[in-house]
Design a protein around this motif. Structure first.
Motif, PDB file in Angstrom:
ATOM      1  N   ASN A  20      19.557 -33.436  28.030  1.00 25.26           N
ATOM      2  CA  ASN A  20      20.387 -33.833  26.881  1.00 25.26           C
ATOM      3  C   ASN A  20      21.875 -33.658  27.148  1.00 25.26           C
ATOM      4  O   ASN A  20      22.691 -33.974  26.289  1.00 25.26           O
ATOM      5  CB  ASN A  20      20.001 -33.033  25.643  1.00 25.26           C
ATOM      6  CG  ASN A  20      18.684 -33.483  25.052  1.00 25.26           C
ATOM      7  OD1 ASN A  20      18.278 -34.629  25.224  1.00 25.26           O
ATOM      8  ND2 ASN A  20      17.993 -32.591  24.366  1.00 25.26           N
ATOM      9  N   LYS A  79      29.677 -39.739  18.024  1.00 27.04           N
ATOM     10  CA  LYS A  79      28.434 -40.462  17.756  1.00 27.04           C
ATOM     11  C   LYS A  79      28.299 -41.599  18.754  1.00 27.04           C
ATOM     12  O   LYS A  79      29.258 -42.337  19.000  1.00 27.04           O
ATOM     13  CB  LYS A  79      28.432 -41.011  16.327  1.00 27.04           C
ATOM     14  CG  LYS A  79      27.150 -41.747  15.951  1.00 27.04           C
ATOM     15  CD  LYS A  79      27.245 -42.368  14.567  1.00 27.04           C
ATOM     16  CE  LYS A  79      27.258 -41.322  13.481  1.00 27.04           C
ATOM     17  NZ  LYS A  79      27.186 -41.935  12.120  1.00 27.04           N
ATOM     18  N   GLY A  83      23.697 -44.200  17.252  1.00 30.32           N
ATOM     19  CA  GLY A  83      23.625 -43.241  16.147  1.00 30.32           C
ATOM     20  C   GLY A  83      23.323 -41.803  16.518  1.00 30.32           C
ATOM     21  O   GLY A  83      23.182 -40.960  15.634  1.00 30.32           O
ATOM     22  N   ARG A  84      23.241 -41.478  17.803  1.00 30.15           N
ATOM     23  CA  ARG A  84      22.976 -40.101  18.194  1.00 30.15           C
ATOM     24  C   ARG A  84      24.263 -39.287  18.127  1.00 30.15           C
ATOM     25  O   ARG A  84      25.353 -39.792  18.396  1.00 30.15           O
ATOM     26  CB  ARG A  84      22.371 -40.041  19.597  1.00 30.15           C
ATOM     27  CG  ARG A  84      21.084 -40.859  19.727  1.00 30.15           C
ATOM     28  CD  ARG A  84      20.418 -40.675  21.071  1.00 30.15           C
ATOM     29  NE  ARG A  84      19.774 -39.368  21.172  1.00 30.15           N
ATOM     30  CZ  ARG A  84      18.575 -39.096  20.665  1.00 30.15           C
ATOM     31  NH1 ARG A  84      17.896 -40.045  20.024  1.00 30.15           N
ATOM     32  NH2 ARG A  84      18.048 -37.915  20.807  1.00 30.15           N
ATOM     33  N   ILE A  85      24.141 -38.033  17.759  1.00 29.24           N
ATOM     34  CA  ILE A  85      25.302 -37.150  17.616  1.00 29.24           C
ATOM     35  C   ILE A  85      25.414 -36.283  18.863  1.00 29.24           C
ATOM     36  O   ILE A  85      24.445 -35.646  19.280  1.00 29.24           O
ATOM     37  CB  ILE A  85      25.168 -36.246  16.376  1.00 29.24           C
ATOM     38  CG1 ILE A  85      24.943 -37.090  15.131  1.00 29.24           C
ATOM     39  CG2 ILE A  85      26.419 -35.378  16.222  1.00 29.24           C
ATOM     40  CD1 ILE A  85      26.057 -38.058  14.815  1.00 29.24           C
ATOM     41  N   ASP A 109      23.761 -33.970  23.642  1.00 32.78           N
ATOM     42  CA  ASP A 109      23.078 -34.644  22.534  1.00 32.78           C
ATOM     43  C   ASP A 109      22.408 -33.595  21.640  1.00 32.78           C
ATOM     44  O   ASP A 109      21.442 -32.944  22.042  1.00 32.78           O
ATOM     45  CB  ASP A 109      22.030 -35.598  23.113  1.00 32.78           C
ATOM     46  CG  ASP A 109      21.336 -36.424  22.029  1.00 32.78           C
ATOM     47  OD1 ASP A 109      21.549 -36.155  20.825  1.00 32.78           O
ATOM     48  OD2 ASP A 109      20.568 -37.336  22.392  1.00 32.78           O
ATOM     49  N   THR A 111      21.293 -34.354  18.484  1.00 30.41           N
ATOM     50  CA  THR A 111      20.613 -35.078  17.404  1.00 30.41           C
ATOM     51  C   THR A 111      19.328 -34.381  16.979  1.00 30.41           C
ATOM     52  O   THR A 111      19.098 -34.145  15.784  1.00 30.41           O
ATOM     53  CB  THR A 111      20.292 -36.510  17.836  1.00 30.41           C
ATOM     54  OG1 THR A 111      21.481 -37.141  18.322  1.00 30.41           O
ATOM     55  CG2 THR A 111      19.737 -37.308  16.667  1.00 30.41           C
ATOM     56  N   GLU A 112      18.482 -34.040  17.938  1.00 31.08           N
ATOM     57  CA  GLU A 112      17.208 -33.403  17.606  1.00 31.08           C
ATOM     58  C   GLU A 112      17.411 -32.003  17.051  1.00 31.08           C
ATOM     59  O   GLU A 112      16.650 -31.550  16.189  1.00 31.08           O
ATOM     60  CB  GLU A 112      16.310 -33.386  18.846  1.00 31.08           C
ATOM     61  CG  GLU A 112      15.864 -34.771  19.285  1.00 31.08           C
ATOM     62  CD  GLU A 112      15.001 -34.737  20.533  1.00 31.08           C
ATOM     63  OE1 GLU A 112      14.773 -33.626  21.063  1.00 31.08           O
ATOM     64  OE2 GLU A 112      14.550 -35.807  20.978  1.00 31.08           O
ATOM     65  N   MET A 115      18.269 -32.402  13.446  1.00 35.67           N
ATOM     66  CA  MET A 115      17.062 -32.726  12.683  1.00 35.67           C
ATOM     67  C   MET A 115      16.232 -31.471  12.450  1.00 35.67           C
ATOM     68  O   MET A 115      15.707 -31.242  11.350  1.00 35.67           O
ATOM     69  CB  MET A 115      16.248 -33.783  13.419  1.00 35.67           C
ATOM     70  CG  MET A 115      16.918 -35.148  13.494  1.00 35.67           C
ATOM     71  SD  MET A 115      16.065 -36.294  14.614  1.00 35.67           S
ATOM     72  CE  MET A 115      14.482 -36.430  13.786  1.00 35.67           C
TER      73      MET A 115
END
Length: 210
Positions: A20, A79, A83-85, A109, A111-112, A115
């Motif tokens: 990541n 971003k 759309g991933r942060i 990354d 993103t996960e 979440m």
């Protein structure tokens, strides 16, 4: 600017932090704003590859008349186009004269992780009334102690300052909560509130005053 060193650094950082973590090296010495990336690890994060062009920050560095005005940036959010942060850091690589020859960029990354944070947060949410997590009692004595402590909170003052009305309110809570189903609970409650068992039973039958 030792390109070989920064390529090895990029590779080591990417291996250290996993797939990541995207690490890029931009070479700004050629003056070609369309092809600045000379090394990239885990390019799937931003879908770029060696030979691709710069980001806004890279263009700013190439366009800046006074490089001393530019400072390294750490842990800011970006971003991707899908759309991933990503959590990013930018380190300017300067020569002996202070001119910016290159840029080391790190994009992680998250993103996960975000979440997961939201999912965990929803599980940890609780009502406003229950700001302190309730204890899980190990036995009925613990449970009775907890109920007595809650009854004191409901009365709103320590036993030494309670009026008769306060004690009636507390004991009604205990009765409604089933505290007196516990063996010998009447003895313990009477002693705690400094009343006789006869008074305890009269308080259970008494009406609560507003």
């Amino acid at each position: 600017m030792d390109i070989d060193f920064f390529k090895r650094l990029a590779s080591s950082l990417a291996q250290q932090f996993g797939e990541n973590c995207e690490v890029l090296v931009h070479d700004l010495r050629g003056g070609d704003p369309e092809h600045t990336i000379v090394a990239i690890e885990n390019g799937h994060v931003s879908h770029r590859q060696a030979g691709d062009g710069p980001s806004r920050i890279v263009l700013q560095a190439m366009n800046e008349k006074d490089p001393s005005q530019l400072e390294d940036r750490s842990a800011y959010l970006l971003k991707t186009h899908d759309g991933r942060i990503v959590k990013s850091s930018t380190i300017y690589i300067r020569n002996s004269e202070g001119k910016i020859d290159g840029i080391l960029s790190i994009n992680y990354d998250i993103t996960e992780l975000l979440m997961a944070q939201r999912a965990i947060g929803s599980l940890l949410n609780h009502s406003e009334e229950q700001r302190v997590p309730a204890r899980i009692p190990q036995n009925v004595n613990d449970l009775l102690d907890d109920l007595i402590a809650q009854s004191v909170q409901i009365a709103g003052k320590p036993v030494a300052l309670m009026t008769k009305s306060d004690k009636i309110k507390a004991i009604h809570f205990l009765n409604d909560a089933g505290a007196f189903l516990v063996t010998r609970s009447g003895d313990k409650v009477s002693k705690y509130f400094g009343i006789s068992k006869y008074t305890l039973y009269s308080y259970i039958d008494a009406n609560i005053e507003d």
